[in-house]
Design an enzyme around this catalytic site. Sequence first.
Site, short mmCIF file in Angstrom:
data_model
loop_
_atom_site.label_atom_id
_atom_site.label_comp_id
_atom_site.label_asym_id
_atom_site.label_seq_id
_atom_site.Cartn_x
_atom_site.Cartn_y
_atom_site.Cartn_z
N GLY A 134 0.83 -1.20 0.00
CA GLY A 134 0.00 0.00 0.00
C GLY A 134 0.86 1.25 0.00
O GLY A 134 1.88 1.30 0.67
N ARG A 184 0.78 -5.09 -5.36
CA ARG A 184 1.00 -6.33 -4.62
C ARG A 184 1.21 -7.40 -5.69
O ARG A 184 0.47 -7.48 -6.65
CB ARG A 184 -0.20 -6.66 -3.73
CG ARG A 184 -0.44 -5.60 -2.67
CD ARG A 184 -1.61 -5.91 -1.74
NE ARG A 184 -2.16 -4.68 -1.19
CZ ARG A 184 -1.77 -4.12 -0.05
NH1 ARG A 184 -0.86 -4.71 0.70
NH2 ARG A 184 -2.30 -2.98 0.37
N ASP A 202 5.19 -4.97 5.85
CA ASP A 202 5.69 -6.29 6.24
C ASP A 202 5.58 -7.33 5.13
O ASP A 202 6.46 -8.18 4.98
CB ASP A 202 5.08 -6.77 7.57
CG ASP A 202 3.57 -6.72 7.55
OD1 ASP A 202 3.00 -6.38 6.49
OD2 ASP A 202 2.96 -7.03 8.58
N THR A 243 4.41 2.59 5.47
CA THR A 243 3.01 2.16 5.60
C THR A 243 2.33 3.08 6.60
O THR A 243 2.93 3.46 7.60
CB THR A 243 2.89 0.71 6.09
OG1 THR A 243 1.56 0.51 6.58
CG2 THR A 243 3.84 0.40 7.24
N ASP A 254 0.10 2.31 8.56
CA ASP A 254 -0.43 1.55 9.70
C ASP A 254 0.49 1.56 10.92
O ASP A 254 0.05 1.25 12.03
CB ASP A 254 -0.70 0.10 9.28
CG ASP A 254 -1.84 0.01 8.28
OD1 ASP A 254 -2.71 0.90 8.28
OD2 ASP A 254 -1.88 -0.96 7.51
N ASP A 261 2.59 -0.50 11.90
CA ASP A 261 2.59 -1.80 12.58
C ASP A 261 3.86 -2.61 12.31
O ASP A 261 3.80 -3.82 12.15
CB ASP A 261 1.35 -2.60 12.17
CG ASP A 261 1.26 -2.79 10.66
OD1 ASP A 261 2.04 -2.16 9.93
OD2 ASP A 261 0.40 -3.57 10.21
N ARG A 299 -5.38 -1.98 9.99
CA ARG A 299 -5.66 -3.41 10.15
C ARG A 299 -4.90 -3.98 11.33
O ARG A 299 -3.68 -3.89 11.40
CB ARG A 299 -5.18 -4.17 8.92
CG ARG A 299 -6.15 -4.34 7.81
CD ARG A 299 -5.32 -4.66 6.61
NE ARG A 299 -4.08 -3.85 6.71
CZ ARG A 299 -2.92 -4.21 6.23
NH1 ARG A 299 -2.79 -5.35 5.61
NH2 ARG A 299 -1.85 -3.43 6.37
#
Lengths: 327, 327, 327, 327
Positions: free
Chosen positions: C11, C72, C103, C126, C128, C130, C172
Amino acid sequence: MKRVGVFTSGGDAPGMNACIRAVVRGAIYHGAEIYGIRYGYNGMIKGDIFEMNSHSVSNIIQKGGTILKSARSTKFMTKEGRKKAYDQLQKFGIEGLVCIGGDGSFTGAKIFFEEHGVPIVGAPGTIDNDIYGTDFTIGFDTAVNTAIEAIDKIRDTADSHDRIFFIEVMGRDSGYIAIRSGICGGAELVMVPELSTSVEDVISALENEKRRSKTSSIIIVAEGGEAGSAIEIAGKVKNKLKEADIRVTTLGHVQRGGAPSAKDRILASRMGLSAIEGLLNSRKNVMAGVMKDELVYTPIEHAITIKKSLSRDLLRMVDIFNNRYKR
Amino acid sequence: MKRVGVFTSGGDAPGMNACIRAVVRGAIYHGAEIYGIRYGYNGMIKGDIFEMNSHSVSNIIQKGGTILKSARSTKFMTKEGRKKAYDQLQKFGIEGLVCIGGDGSFTGAKIFFEEHGVPIVGAPGTIDNDIYGTDFTIGFDTAVNTAIEAIDKIRDTADSHDRIFFIEVMGRDSGYIAIRSGICGGAELVMVPELSTSVEDVISALENEKRRSKTSSIIIVAEGGEAGSAIEIAGKVKNKLKEADIRVTTLGHVQRGGAPSAKDRILASRMGLSAIEGLLNSRKNVMAGVMKDELVYTPIEHAITIKKSLSRDLLRMVDIFNNRYKR
Amino acid sequence: MKRVGVFTSGGDAPGMNACIRAVVRGAIYHGAEIYGIRYGYNGMIKGDIFEMNSHSVSNIIQKGGTILKSARSTKFMTKEGRKKAYDQLQKFGIEGLVCIGGDGSFTGAKIFFEEHGVPIVGAPGTIDNDIYGTDFTIGFDTAVNTAIEAIDKIRDTADSHDRIFFIEVMGRDSGYIAIRSGICGGAELVMVPELSTSVEDVISALENEKRRSKTSSIIIVAEGGEAGSAIEIAGKVKNKLKEADIRVTTLGHVQRGGAPSAKDRILASRMGLSAIEGLLNSRKNVMAGVMKDELVYTPIEHAITIKKSLSRDLLRMVDIFNNRYKR
Amino acid sequence: MKRVGVFTSGGDAPGMNACIRAVVRGAIYHGAEIYGIRYGYNGMIKGDIFEMNSHSVSNIIQKGGTILKSARSTKFMTKEGRKKAYDQLQKFGIEGLVCIGGDGSFTGAKIFFEEHGVPIVGAPGTIDNDIYGTDFTIGFDTAVNTAIEAIDKIRDTADSHDRIFFIEVMGRDSGYIAIRSGICGGAELVMVPELSTSVEDVISALENEKRRSKTSSIIIVAEGGEAGSAIEIAGKVKNKLKEADIRVTTLGHVQRGGAPSAKDRILASRMGLSAIEGLLNSRKNVMAGVMKDELVYTPIEHAITIKKSLSRDLLRMVDIFNNRYKR
């Protein structure tokens, strides 16, 4: 400690309201009474003081400026002024203070503590980021974001006309805003007080740009540098590079205002909470800060006397991204 | 007409790219070939000319500045320069032109047409809004929005410190940006070239504010007014109101940049399409504009000579909202 | 190492372009040749590869998205795909890679290194946040700023109508965006996957708000939580609190776009430079990150397997500012 | 008329506060007393009414939402409710009203006038722009600007991934926001209730885009169209174009909030002033609007019954800019 006061002092900075909110809600959470003092030390002297509750700070986290107003106080610089301020605090039963401000405000706090023993915990609120004991001050991130939005816009017009722009950003005696907004704005050169960039350096950099066939350039100038203001520097450069199309913009006070950025809201909330919890836990004469992402307390004395250094990493990046000599 | 050219000229303005896009896509839609000319009249003289297609203008509607670059051309002011430009157009087979720019650019277009008979249709692109034949020019709405965002931010700090701010906005010889940003920013006073507001008027307005116990004030100054620049006016006011806390900000070139507003994107798209369709339908020596929400064509001569007047409705509003004497 | 490649994968995130710029300019500064690979692993397989120079990354630091495009790749998940990618790199003479992504992308990089020995250094891009091995990922700060601008706007309408708003933000399996935008937006409750806030908890918090005579409430919901989406949670709450005026907004993909914030531009520049310098200094199979404001390298394996924990400090603040029970 | 009331009603819209300010300051300027009524007709029934002065509206021109709060009132739809409202007005000595709201609010105003003879002048405040008697309603320009900022951001991510995005914007039964944000956002297709674009049309347009080798597409969907919501349409398209990478974003309530744009502040100020001046000059049962840049009064009856048509000029532009068949 049952009753504490909070005030903002010195130049306002985005995020001060988020910090006030954290102090007020934190005090209430821990069962203390919290009073607001308007207009900094001036209001303390006049007794412009009122009780605050949870609703007093509703819907302010996103607001620029300070709901408690701010002022620079000449009266508080006198012994009589501080005595009056102390009497007002006694009258209202206020036993400790959270001071949101910069180094001038903290100097006052330190003297006040020495003379009257009122414990004060500081929270560093200034866009200049020139306070030791915290990696970032409240308002700095917003000021840099405001500066780069302006630089992005000026880049549009610089590119459209093949122009050289000198943009002056805030930061008395310190290049924090300049260096970061310079990197973020893709500036060709950044002039900060910490380095002695001369007008000759500017000219040679611009000639270098030209050889690389760059057609537009942006040079960020921190106010208060040795080489003079952006207007003065641009004038001298124009004398040498006659055919260059040179413009100057001084960003000015817009950098102080606006809704605080996410980072400033979080930072102000963390430091405000840390300041009130420190005060309620009997800390005195310290400043709450965040260093390397950890909450820390620094003696006020250190905060106002130790000179924070500018990251050489950042200075190096400007050169690398413009493919210049290694410093 | 089979092959036409498009260029931007004079100071850049947000929305010029949206206009270029409309001209290019409109030309293609109607089966014409479209060429871009870089750097305005300078590029025309040099032959900095290239064919454009639908992809050339992809993803530019939201961008500030102009992908065709702009410049003020001294060479085009000479007969020889215009002859060279004409020869280049001949060489490329360009039969007509769309010129996106301000009054200086249109004056050039008019002379060029008179000398060489090349039909030109203008689209008014300038943040100053000082062109007759259209209610609004491309870039004006964005410039006002940029100005009021800055004023909103300065209001934060003005309120926090009970300060008087003089804010200088762009608009040579015309108060369009000043009057609108003044109303939108809730300014206490707006100084425009169209009215002869003196320094004494400013002082009396500020004293009036003080009587109404207003603690902070914002005064918008259009650049180029008789009373001088914002810095000069503020200096004179400070001489009289010694204890007032007065600051000055000159917004400068940020007003020229940035992503165009919705209104400017629509306006630029409409006028660009109208300009190319006018040109392809044999119009010449006119400017495409929007008056009272209708697409209109105005002779270039009128666009550059008739003085557009400032709305008295708007001037009146500033007084009413500040509860002042009726003009 | 003489020739290296750079690509973005997974992303997209604001700041990826600033990171690409740092990689490219850093490589050139150190005398290496730098190639761009379009569309991530897909482009590597197809040989969509081109040489970059300093100009390739001019004027992109402020742009959202990624000029190298992203995708992707399912083909790269197969051994054949990776072999083809390796052959392409051989063909272009590319000896090492900088991978900007999340990741999933790093997992691919790790397998690729194990199979073909091509050294890769990652830079975490990213929204996120995370990924272990860096306190913040590229794009996270911008995403939070975008979220709080939206929340500030929704607060206007929530307050005007005394409404309860459920706002779903991205992230997410992780509550980073939710917790920060919740604190910054002054939310009454934040629902993150890391805590199991049930619908009953929401209802009891809202009833508590009502007792405190709060008339409007904002609840931030991280996507992917156990209690369901914001729409599902709001539906269940509405079933219990029949007379409440409840609305839902899912912020969605706007959080991925936009000009990167100052913090993201600096972070992306630092990590991009660190990644290319690490690669040129023979590091392999590591990710460049910033922890406690220091540049660090973390084995890719750790970056993708260790779970980063959510700051309990931040979780605690939401409760304190809403004056709730201590957790 | 000596004493008048002002209230906001229906969905809030950015600029309502600027309008309230104009009504209040205008009333004071003309020597009338002005009362604020909170929560629209509900507050009128309850007597939630208070006197306002010039300071009541200080520093609100830039704020989203409405300081007078808003609500939809079911009680006012009953004869008893309206009788109670009338009694409250009598009690406070209020002789006339300015109603800032949309068609539902104006319908109530009309019935109220017929039953009780209280003169009301309306000012159209709704982001939907679906009211006859004014070219633009208060809040519409801001909503479009908010929408295009979101679209600009989504374009970043759409381009980076070669994706098709369906973006749903507000506008019950009317395509005003959709058509303008579609043009401004460079959308490939705009689906508005006024045209019956079918899912087949969408698919054929997308296939056409693909032939033109466009790799990413943005389709704007007005809520409430025949073909269904953006989510439903996207689902159907996905069924046909299996390999397309399709995403959906519903912008939602962010469109209602935020600081009003320059255009909305000016429009709201003009219409607010016109409304109060109309009321004080004995107009009744009319709405103040701006058509072709002129202040006009339209009978409330017309405002709520006549259907305003969508500009075919704008619809045509979407096709031309995407090089499609002539409608």
